[in-house]
Write a protein that holds these residues in place. Structure first.
Motif, PDB file in Angstrom:
ATOM      1  N   LEU A 102     -11.067  -3.234   2.107  1.00  0.00           N
ATOM      2  CA  LEU A 102     -10.125  -2.161   1.784  1.00  0.00           C
ATOM      3  C   LEU A 102     -10.883  -0.972   1.201  1.00  0.00           C
ATOM      4  CD1 LEU A 102      -7.041  -1.434   1.439  1.00  0.00           C
ATOM      5  CD2 LEU A 102      -7.333  -2.136  -0.944  1.00  0.00           C
ATOM      6  N   SER A 103     -10.829   0.152   1.925  1.00  0.00           N
ATOM      7  CA  SER A 103     -11.450   1.381   1.425  1.00  0.00           C
ATOM      8  C   SER A 103     -10.368   2.323   0.920  1.00  0.00           C
ATOM      9  CB  SER A 103     -12.251   2.082   2.535  1.00  0.00           C
ATOM     10  OG  SER A 103     -13.343   1.299   2.928  1.00  0.00           O
ATOM     11  N   ARG A 104     -10.605   2.881  -0.279  1.00  0.00           N
ATOM     12  CA  ARG A 104      -9.695   3.878  -0.831  1.00  0.00           C
ATOM     13  C   ARG A 104     -10.350   5.250  -0.738  1.00  0.00           C
ATOM     14  NH1 ARG A 104      -8.630  -0.560  -4.178  1.00  0.00           N
ATOM     15  NH2 ARG A 104      -6.428  -1.147  -4.105  1.00  0.00           N
ATOM     16  N   LEU A 105      -9.551   6.256  -0.495  1.00  0.00           N
ATOM     17  CA  LEU A 105     -10.056   7.623  -0.335  1.00  0.00           C
ATOM     18  C   LEU A 105     -10.915   8.012  -1.533  1.00  0.00           C
ATOM     19  CD1 LEU A 105      -9.724   9.818   1.823  1.00  0.00           C
ATOM     20  CD2 LEU A 105      -7.901  10.797   0.429  1.00  0.00           C
ATOM     21  N   GLY A 106     -12.133   8.426  -1.256  1.00  0.00           N
ATOM     22  CA  GLY A 106     -13.012   8.912  -2.308  1.00  0.00           C
ATOM     23  C   GLY A 106     -13.812   7.830  -3.013  1.00  0.00           C
ATOM     24  N   GLU A 107     -13.509   6.554  -2.732  1.00  0.00           N
ATOM     25  CA  GLU A 107     -14.270   5.461  -3.371  1.00  0.00           C
ATOM     26  C   GLU A 107     -15.215   4.838  -2.346  1.00  0.00           C
ATOM     27  OE1 GLU A 107     -11.778   2.604  -5.357  1.00  0.00           O
ATOM     28  OE2 GLU A 107     -10.470   4.173  -6.179  1.00  0.00           O
ATOM     29  N   ARG A 108     -16.506   5.048  -2.566  1.00  0.00           N
ATOM     30  CA  ARG A 108     -17.492   4.640  -1.564  1.00  0.00           C
ATOM     31  C   ARG A 108     -17.583   3.125  -1.396  1.00  0.00           C
ATOM     32  NH1 ARG A 108     -22.732   3.630  -1.950  1.00  0.00           N
ATOM     33  NH2 ARG A 108     -23.949   3.798  -0.017  1.00  0.00           N
ATOM     34  N   VAL A 109     -17.408   2.378  -2.491  1.00  0.00           N
ATOM     35  CA  VAL A 109     -17.539   0.916  -2.433  1.00  0.00           C
ATOM     36  C   VAL A 109     -16.172   0.290  -2.147  1.00  0.00           C
ATOM     37  CG1 VAL A 109     -18.221  -1.173  -3.671  1.00  0.00           C
ATOM     38  CG2 VAL A 109     -19.520   0.944  -3.995  1.00  0.00           C
ATOM     39  N   PRO A 110     -16.027  -0.374  -1.014  1.00  0.00           N
ATOM     40  CA  PRO A 110     -14.722  -0.971  -0.684  1.00  0.00           C
ATOM     41  C   PRO A 110     -14.500  -2.275  -1.450  1.00  0.00           C
ATOM     42  CG  PRO A 110     -16.311  -1.533   1.009  1.00  0.00           C
ATOM     43  CD  PRO A 110     -17.031  -0.616   0.029  1.00  0.00           C
ATOM     44  N   GLU A 111     -13.241  -2.669  -1.546  1.00  0.00           N
ATOM     45  CA  GLU A 111     -12.929  -4.014  -2.037  1.00  0.00           C
ATOM     46  C   GLU A 111     -13.042  -4.984  -0.872  1.00  0.00           C
ATOM     47  OE1 GLU A 111      -9.206  -5.395  -4.500  1.00  0.00           O
ATOM     48  OE2 GLU A 111      -8.851  -5.831  -2.379  1.00  0.00           O
ATOM     49  N   ILE A 112     -13.746  -6.089  -1.094  1.00  0.00           N
ATOM     50  CA  ILE A 112     -13.891  -7.088  -0.037  1.00  0.00           C
ATOM     51  C   ILE A 112     -13.272  -8.380  -0.543  1.00  0.00           C
ATOM     52  CG2 ILE A 112     -15.486  -8.279   1.489  1.00  0.00           C
ATOM     53  CD1 ILE A 112     -17.443  -5.999   1.165  1.00  0.00           C
ATOM     54  N   ALA A 113     -12.046  -8.634  -0.113  1.00  0.00           N
ATOM     55  CA  ALA A 113     -11.302  -9.811  -0.587  1.00  0.00           C
ATOM     56  C   ALA A 113      -9.962  -9.879   0.140  1.00  0.00           C
ATOM     57  CB  ALA A 113     -11.047  -9.711  -2.101  1.00  0.00           C
ATOM     58  N   PRO A 114      -9.427 -11.075   0.300  1.00  0.00           N
ATOM     59  CA  PRO A 114     -10.059 -12.353   0.026  1.00  0.00           C
ATOM     60  C   PRO A 114     -10.875 -12.848   1.216  1.00  0.00           C
ATOM     61  CG  PRO A 114      -7.813 -12.698   0.740  1.00  0.00           C
ATOM     62  CD  PRO A 114      -8.055 -11.227   0.805  1.00  0.00           C
ATOM     63  N   SER A 115     -11.585 -13.943   0.996  1.00  0.00           N
ATOM     64  CA  SER A 115     -12.239 -14.689   2.076  1.00  0.00           C
ATOM     65  C   SER A 115     -11.263 -15.734   2.599  1.00  0.00           C
ATOM     66  CB  SER A 115     -13.501 -15.361   1.516  1.00  0.00           C
ATOM     67  OG  SER A 115     -14.038 -16.294   2.440  1.00  0.00           O
ATOM     68  N   CYS A 116     -11.142 -15.806   3.927  1.00  0.00           N
ATOM     69  CA  CYS A 116     -10.117 -16.668   4.525  1.00  0.00           C
ATOM     70  C   CYS A 116     -10.687 -17.519   5.657  1.00  0.00           C
ATOM     71  CB  CYS A 116      -8.997 -15.819   5.134  1.00  0.00           C
ATOM     72  SG  CYS A 116      -8.240 -14.649   4.002  1.00  0.00           S
ATOM     73  N   LEU A 117      -9.943 -18.561   5.972  1.00  0.00           N
ATOM     74  CA  LEU A 117     -10.163 -19.329   7.197  1.00  0.00           C
ATOM     75  C   LEU A 117      -8.923 -19.135   8.064  1.00  0.00           C
ATOM     76  CD1 LEU A 117     -12.063 -21.472   8.613  1.00  0.00           C
ATOM     77  CD2 LEU A 117     -10.431 -23.176   7.789  1.00  0.00           C
ATOM     78  N   VAL A 118      -9.142 -18.796   9.326  1.00  0.00           N
ATOM     79  CA  VAL A 118      -8.011 -18.559  10.222  1.00  0.00           C
ATOM     80  C   VAL A 118      -8.093 -19.518  11.401  1.00  0.00           C
ATOM     81  CG1 VAL A 118      -6.820 -16.880  11.686  1.00  0.00           C
ATOM     82  CG2 VAL A 118      -7.854 -16.149   9.541  1.00  0.00           C
ATOM     83  N   ARG A 119      -6.915 -20.039  11.758  1.00  0.00           N
ATOM     84  CA  ARG A 119      -6.808 -20.919  12.931  1.00  0.00           C
ATOM     85  C   ARG A 119      -5.836 -20.289  13.913  1.00  0.00           C
ATOM     86  NH1 ARG A 119      -6.576 -24.322   8.538  1.00  0.00           N
ATOM     87  NH2 ARG A 119      -8.313 -25.793   8.333  1.00  0.00           N
ATOM     88  N   ASP A 120      -6.372 -19.924  15.077  1.00  0.00           N
ATOM     89  CA  ASP A 120      -5.559 -19.368  16.163  1.00  0.00           C
ATOM     90  C   ASP A 120      -5.314 -20.426  17.228  1.00  0.00           C
ATOM     91  OD1 ASP A 120      -5.459 -16.748  15.240  1.00  0.00           O
ATOM     92  OD2 ASP A 120      -6.736 -15.908  16.811  1.00  0.00           O
ATOM     93  N   PHE A 169       0.826  -1.210   0.000  1.00  0.00           N
ATOM     94  CA  PHE A 169       0.000   0.000   0.000  1.00  0.00           C
ATOM     95  C   PHE A 169       0.861   1.262   0.000  1.00  0.00           C
ATOM     96  CE2 PHE A 169      -2.218  -3.300   2.491  1.00  0.00           C
ATOM     97  CZ  PHE A 169      -3.237  -3.560   1.595  1.00  0.00           C
ATOM     98  N   ALA A 170       2.074   1.145  -0.576  1.00  0.00           N
ATOM     99  CA  ALA A 170       3.052   2.234  -0.473  1.00  0.00           C
ATOM    100  C   ALA A 170       2.451   3.587  -0.852  1.00  0.00           C
ATOM    101  CB  ALA A 170       4.249   1.929  -1.364  1.00  0.00           C
ATOM    102  N   GLY A 171       2.379   4.450   0.117  1.00  0.00           N
ATOM    103  CA  GLY A 171       1.977   5.826  -0.166  1.00  0.00           C
ATOM    104  C   GLY A 171       0.497   6.007  -0.467  1.00  0.00           C
ATOM    105  N   GLU A 172      -0.253   4.907  -0.539  1.00  0.00           N
ATOM    106  CA  GLU A 172      -1.657   5.008  -0.911  1.00  0.00           C
ATOM    107  C   GLU A 172      -2.506   5.223   0.343  1.00  0.00           C
ATOM    108  OE1 GLU A 172      -4.703   2.377  -3.656  1.00  0.00           O
ATOM    109  OE2 GLU A 172      -2.929   1.437  -2.808  1.00  0.00           O
ATOM    110  N   PRO A 173      -3.409   6.193   0.306  1.00  0.00           N
ATOM    111  CA  PRO A 173      -4.233   6.403   1.502  1.00  0.00           C
ATOM    112  C   PRO A 173      -5.393   5.413   1.559  1.00  0.00           C
ATOM    113  CG  PRO A 173      -4.749   8.074  -0.155  1.00  0.00           C
ATOM    114  CD  PRO A 173      -3.727   7.147  -0.764  1.00  0.00           C
TER     115      PRO A 173
END
Lengths: 146, 146, 146
Positions: free
Chosen positions: C104-122, C70-74
């Protein structure tokens, strides 16, 4: 009216129950999913399809549905629940009303499909100390109420 | 510092409270939603709109907002909360900080719009044994902080 | 097998723990995030990258990953967890298995990116009364298991 600790215990138990139940479904373990229903359980998962009844009937319906819909396709489904509203009823059953999103990942595609948005109504009971779903009804937000 | 059971009870109570509150909002029951605020409650739901005050003011603001935005359109909104962080304060209020996604389903369109992503900060109080929102502030992730 | 109240307390504690942990990560507080792991903690967050070890190693890995990606990207990231399955183990550790979506929301873009879908094991442990992550493993639903 239950005291606070009882209500709290029930709330967390329903969350844990739903997590185990849906991880079974999303792993394709349809018999294990069906066993989270009462023996005479009812499951109405899609508008336009008749409700499935009994554990054997629910497992059979799910196997057929998945074969028709995802035949041979390497997909990973995830069902997400949210805004869980748990209400104990005077007859001892537990009504749980909550939101659901179905998430579908395809091999190699980073962005999953997230659809549809649903409202689900569960009637839960405790049998031998174990929570079970007596009935589950799924309504889709983009379709007129059935 | 509350003991563990007290903290647990509060955590589940806030989840149940949010579920009932948002199911009221998403059903279009704006007066019932407004009644989950304190009488002098404050609700700042969108950047660029002034905060609404008092139950009557919050209900009025929501009716106007929905009329402007979804006039005549058959939509179903669902607000999803996640990553609920509950912190009891020394003054007895409860700070809840959490993520929100607004989901919008249109009749006949299977894939809902999911936007925007928000951070919400609630100040909650207990009045006569009942949780109420004293103030709610919504910040949108795609807009600069206001 | 813990009694109900113990299981309930643990369930809510894990939810609160995850909320604080991920709000730290999503705020870019990588050292605070790393401190929610045990000193010898292991974090495997992306397929194809080696696991990070120790708090210092986890913080370093996250700083590098975010700089590269995300270098430098708000942007504003939000990690959402769902369907939390908590299982106490005979050895005293706690296994938590749950679903994750990265938003992930980008400045000025109302619709966020939703990805990826994951399974997490703690694998979680209690040290000095405090929950900590001993290991976290993330699998992505659109990639073959590693």
């Amino acid at each position: 009216m239950p005291d606070t600790t009882t209500a709290t215990d029930l709330y967390a138990r329903v969350q844990q129950f739903h997590a185990e139940q849906m991880q079974a479904l999303d792993s394709g373990e349809f018999d294990r999913y069906a066993n989270t229903f009462t023996e005479d359980g009812e499951f109405r998962h899609s508008p336009g399809r008749p409700a499935a009844h009994t554990r054997a009937g629910i497992a059979k319906e799910l196997k057929e549905f998945h074969r028709e819909r995802f035949a041979g396709e390497p997909v990973q489904r995830r069902h997400w629940f949210n805004m869980l509203n748990v209400q104990e009823q005077p007859d001892g059953t537990i009504h749980a009303t909550f939101y659901v999103l179905a998430i579908l990942s395809r091999l190699g595609e980073r962005v999953p499909e997230i659809a549809p948005s649903c409202l689900v109504r569960d009637v839960l009971v405790v049998e031998n100390g174990r929570l079970l779903t007596r009935s589950r009804r799924v309504d889709h937000d983009h379709l007129p109420p059935s």
